[in-house]
Design an enzyme around this catalytic site. Structure first.
Site, PDB file in Angstrom:
ATOM      1  N   TYR A 103      -2.410   4.280   3.358  1.00 50.99           N
ATOM      2  CA  TYR A 103      -1.624   4.723   2.321  1.00 50.99           C
ATOM      3  C   TYR A 103      -0.227   4.880   2.395  1.00 50.99           C
ATOM      4  CZ  TYR A 103      -0.101   7.318  -1.810  1.00 50.99           C
ATOM      5  OH  TYR A 103       0.155   7.709  -3.130  1.00 50.99           O
ATOM      6  N   GLU A 191       4.429   2.452  -4.382  1.00 51.35           N
ATOM      7  CA  GLU A 191       3.051   2.882  -3.860  1.00 51.35           C
ATOM      8  C   GLU A 191       2.349   1.554  -3.296  1.00 51.35           C
ATOM      9  OE1 GLU A 191      -0.444   5.836  -4.964  1.00 51.35           O
ATOM     10  OE2 GLU A 191      -0.818   3.854  -5.914  1.00 51.35           O
TER      11      GLU A 191
END
Ligand code: GDP
Ligand code: MN
Length: 379
Positions: A103, A191
């Site tokens: 992530y 993101e």
């Protein structure tokens, strides 16, 4: 403004991020023709392009073993609502065999007044749970906006995750690319989740970018029509098209004010006197009669509002313009008008009061009196 995954990936790819090969199919296009000419080789991932989170879990991401299967999955996804929304675009990509999901994101930390990088070895669709249960596994690193994210800082973050060698370098340059895109696109969020590892390079399997609405005029190339569903109600999108700042709430007293602060105070007043606001609606400063008319018409039509409390403190906003707008809205409105309670104070108050009273609407001096009446009428 939320960008579609394919737009976000297109941007990141231009900043040097590796993304899988893929093709975007728009609704109504020849799906098979598009997939055949794309030259993509199965297995393929078929992804619904909707601007809501949790798409994978909602069935919006499918794996196709063959081109035929991909064609039917694309057709299926066009007709498959995700949180009430059917997509206009479906992205088809070459599936990347992978065992790990990392992530990485960059967002604004408002309290620190700085961008913050978040990175974790444990990404994927359960990142929220990981953030709750193992917050220590997520690295947070604040970036000084004057210097930007420098190479050694990006490498520091990658090393803190335990990455080494070429992989560490690849992750660090990913962060720098994300940071550059974050700045250039005036983003609130960039993101990548998940991010995976192929050899000693990281590859972005998903990407999200949210551009600050106040900066969208700087990016005309992003002006595709987008359906921001899920979080936005039918009435909110109607208001947005009219250029009005409107938030739908659960109560029954319609609220309209000039300026966000006064409008929030007006909502507080409704609560204070035992009512529940049906909405937030701010007409802003210096609103014309035309703008007021549109706003009042919206509340007249908005079914949750059983009565309307209008709270105007005239500075650059002129009370006579507001009064004219209210009267015109009532004249134009077809149905049975709702009870309206108006508090007027400030610039051109006398004139405004006269216009309202001529139309049979009482103008209050004190917002408390107006709100008490509005709550009573709504019940
Ligand atoms: P989201 O739910 O909207 O965040 O959708 P994602 O694009 O993140 O996809 C959800 C999940 O689908 C990912 O966590 C992966 O496990 C899987 N996925 C996405 N892209 C690929 C791919 O190229 N190959 C494989 N095998 N799985 C993928
Ligand atoms: Mn994702």
């Amino acid at each position: 403004m939320k960008l579609y995954e394919f737009e976000a990936k297109g941007i990141l790819a231009r900043y040097g991020v590796s993304v899988p090969r893929g093709v975007v199919v728009e609704k109504g296009e020849d799906v098979r023709g598009k997939l055949v000419s794309s030259g993509l080789t199965p297995p393929l991932v078929v992804k619904s392009q909707v601007l809501v989170a949790g798409r994978g879990k909602a069935g919006g991401v499918r794996i196709a073993k063959s081109l035929d299967e991909a064609v039917s999955l694309v057709e299926l996804l066009f007709d498959y609502p995700i949180k009430g929304l059917k997509p206009r675009y479906v992205l088809v990509e070459e599936a990347v065999e992978h065992s790990v999901e990392l992530y990485a994101s960059i967002a604004i930390d408002r309290s620190a007044r700085k961008p913050v990088v978040l990175a974790s070895l444990y990404g994927g669709v359960d990142i929220e749970e990981i953030a709750r249960e193992r917050p220590e596994s997520i690295i947070r690193y604040h970036v000084d906006p004057y210097t930007g994210l420098r190479g050694f800082e990006a490498r520091f973050i990658a090393k803190k995750l335990g990455l080494k060698g070429g992989l560490m370098q690849s992750f660090a340059s990913l962060l720098q690319s994300m940071y550059d895109a974050f700045i250039d696109y005036d983003a609130e969020l960039v993101e990548v989740n998940p991010l995976t590892i192929v050899g000693d390079r990281v590859v972005a399997l998903d990407a999200r970018i949210i551009v600050d609405d106040n900066a969208s005029y700087k990016h005309p190339e992003l002006a595709v029509e987008r359906i921001e569903g899920g979080e936005v109600s039918e009435w909110e999108s109607k208001a947005r098209r009219l250029g009005l700042a409107f938030v739908e709430l659960d109560g029954y007293v319609g609220v309209l004010g000039n300026g966000a602060g006064l409008t929030m105070t007006s909502m507080d007043l409704v609560y204070e006197y035992g009512g529940i606001p049906a909405n937030f609606l701010d007409i802003g400063g210096g609103a014309s009669a035309e703008r007021v008319k549109k706003a009042v018409l919206l509340l007249l039509e908005f079914p949750k509002a059983k009565s309307i409390f209008i709270n105007i403190f005239g500075g650059i906003t002129r009370c006579d313009e507001v009064a004219r707008g209210i009267v015109e809205a009532l004249r134009e409105y077809g149905g049975k008008p709702k009870p309206i309670f108006v508090r007027l104070s400030g610039t051109r108050e006398e004139e405004g009061r006269r216009i309202l009273e001529e139309a049979g609407i009482r103008a209050f001096d004190n917002p408390v009196d107006a709100v008490i009446e509005a709550i009573k009428a709504a019940r």
